[in-house]
Design a protein around this motif. Sequence first.
Motif, PDB file in Angstrom:
ATOM      1  N   ALA A   1       5.342   8.488   9.457  1.00 15.51           N
ATOM      2  CA  ALA A   1       4.389   7.353   8.925  1.00 15.51           C
ATOM      3  C   ALA A   1       3.473   7.968   7.882  1.00 15.51           C
ATOM      4  N   ALA A   2       2.702   9.209   8.346  1.00 13.45           N
ATOM      5  CA  ALA A   2       1.704   9.777   7.629  1.00 13.45           C
ATOM      6  C   ALA A   2       2.243  10.064   6.413  1.00 13.45           C
ATOM      7  N   SER A   3       3.577  10.722   6.219  1.00  9.69           N
ATOM      8  CA  SER A   3       3.864  11.359   5.035  1.00  9.69           C
ATOM      9  C   SER A   3       3.871  10.253   4.078  1.00  9.69           C
TER      10      SER A   3
ATOM     11  N   ILE B   1      -7.378   3.350   3.310  1.00  9.64           N
ATOM     12  CA  ILE B   1      -7.184   3.766   4.912  1.00  9.64           C
ATOM     13  C   ILE B   1      -5.719   3.380   5.062  1.00  9.64           C
ATOM     14  N   GLY B   2      -5.118   4.107   5.749  1.00 10.40           N
ATOM     15  CA  GLY B   2      -3.642   3.626   6.220  1.00 10.40           C
ATOM     16  C   GLY B   2      -3.810   3.357   7.624  1.00 10.40           C
TER      17      GLY B   2
ATOM     18  N   ILE C   1      -6.116   8.129   7.998  1.00 11.99           N
ATOM     19  CA  ILE C   1      -4.977   7.199   8.490  1.00 11.99           C
ATOM     20  C   ILE C   1      -5.314   7.114  10.135  1.00 11.99           C
ATOM     21  N   VAL C   2      -5.298   5.795  10.486  1.00 11.85           N
ATOM     22  CA  VAL C   2      -5.545   5.293  11.497  1.00 11.85           C
ATOM     23  C   VAL C   2      -4.096   5.318  12.409  1.00 11.85           C
ATOM     24  N   CYS C   3      -4.052   5.850  13.690  1.00 11.39           N
ATOM     25  CA  CYS C   3      -2.673   5.983  14.113  1.00 11.39           C
ATOM     26  C   CYS C   3      -2.706   5.060  15.411  1.00 11.39           C
TER      27      CYS C   3
ATOM     28  N   ILE D   1       0.171  -0.036   5.503  1.00 11.82           N
ATOM     29  CA  ILE D   1       0.400  -0.306   6.939  1.00 11.82           C
ATOM     30  C   ILE D   1       2.028   0.418   6.823  1.00 11.82           C
ATOM     31  N   GLN D   2       2.019   1.260   7.720  1.00 11.53           N
ATOM     32  CA  GLN D   2       3.351   1.821   7.912  1.00 11.53           C
ATOM     33  C   GLN D   2       3.697   1.890   9.443  1.00 11.53           C
ATOM     34  N   HIS D   3       5.026   1.233   9.710  1.00  7.00           N
ATOM     35  CA  HIS D   3       5.824   1.517  11.001  1.00  7.00           C
ATOM     36  C   HIS D   3       6.710   2.473  11.095  1.00  7.00           C
ATOM     37  N   SER D   4       6.678   3.074  12.414  1.00  5.27           N
ATOM     38  CA  SER D   4       7.329   4.121  12.894  1.00  5.27           C
ATOM     39  C   SER D   4       7.672   4.067  14.291  1.00  5.27           C
TER      40      SER D   4
END
Length: 349
Positions: free
Chosen positions: A233-235, A182-183, A245-247, A220-223
Amino acid sequence: MTARLADIAAQAGVSEATVSRVLNGKPGVSATTRQSVLAALDVLGYERPVRLRQRSAGLVGLITPELENPIFPAFAQVIGQALTRQGYTPVLATQTPGGSTEDELTEMLVDRGVAGIIFVSGLHADTSADMQRYEQLRGQGVPFVLINGFSDKVQAPFVSPDDRAAVDLAVTHLAALGHRRIGLALGPKRFVPVQRKIEGFVRAMQERLDIGPAEAAPYIQHSLYTLEGGQAAASALIERGATAIVCASDMMALGAIRAARQRGLDVPRDISVVGFDDSPLIAFTDPPLTTIRQPVTAMGQAAVRALLEEVGGTPAPHSEFVFHPELVVRGSTASVPKAARIPKPLRAT
């Protein structure tokens, strides 16, 4: 000026330094003392500085960072309606790229004599910002309430959703569908809501899936809080093998769906997406978005109540009012695909 300060100080029964602090809108002066100085100005026939003139009983400022994200018009509508029911007129002030800053909008509202100001997702949410600006505002005698964000350096009522619980709801839902990779796609790390969502994510991954912080960190991706930010971020998360993916916003979630489709992936058959806010019309997207509903109505009404208590002379508690979010399940989440069409997961290093 020295003679004038001395006259005012003598009339008010305070020091010249105190008079100077009041005239310059500096903090550290009690409401009673400030009122004594203003009364002395009136008695001696001096004109009050613009920022110290009697506040309009009818105007309340509302400052938002933008209006492109539908969550901010939603807040504006709730707050505006609540103010109108109480006999106040909302004055909406919105920041624009290359336009007025929060400080400039605040000064404009103060100069127009608003009775108080409500800030939505302002600089109070930015841990790198100077919080002294809010103490200066308080020093000018202007009540204010802050929504979405918290700082223990600011003595004011705060209204926030429970960001940690929000992410826990999303992770719990996805884990129940069989997802492990899970992202989390969110904004810059310096913002308080972002930091709280990360805390909630790390804890939820540990408690729900027995995945430790080191293993969860690469997901964990910051954007940016935009559709394009969500897409970027999803890419990155898809490349790392995320099956869900949780946004941090619905706009980012729409960007995540776009990123998946550009790779030939179907939402939710190949990858699940969860948003945050439950913005207006988000139930009618393709697919309808599973999201965490931010309790906008309750939060907006609470902010208005707290502000009007301050305006009425009964200071609201200088603490944070935290509202619990709600998971709204729609069509963008499904069971983890049996034969994933996405890259293999990252290995923790």
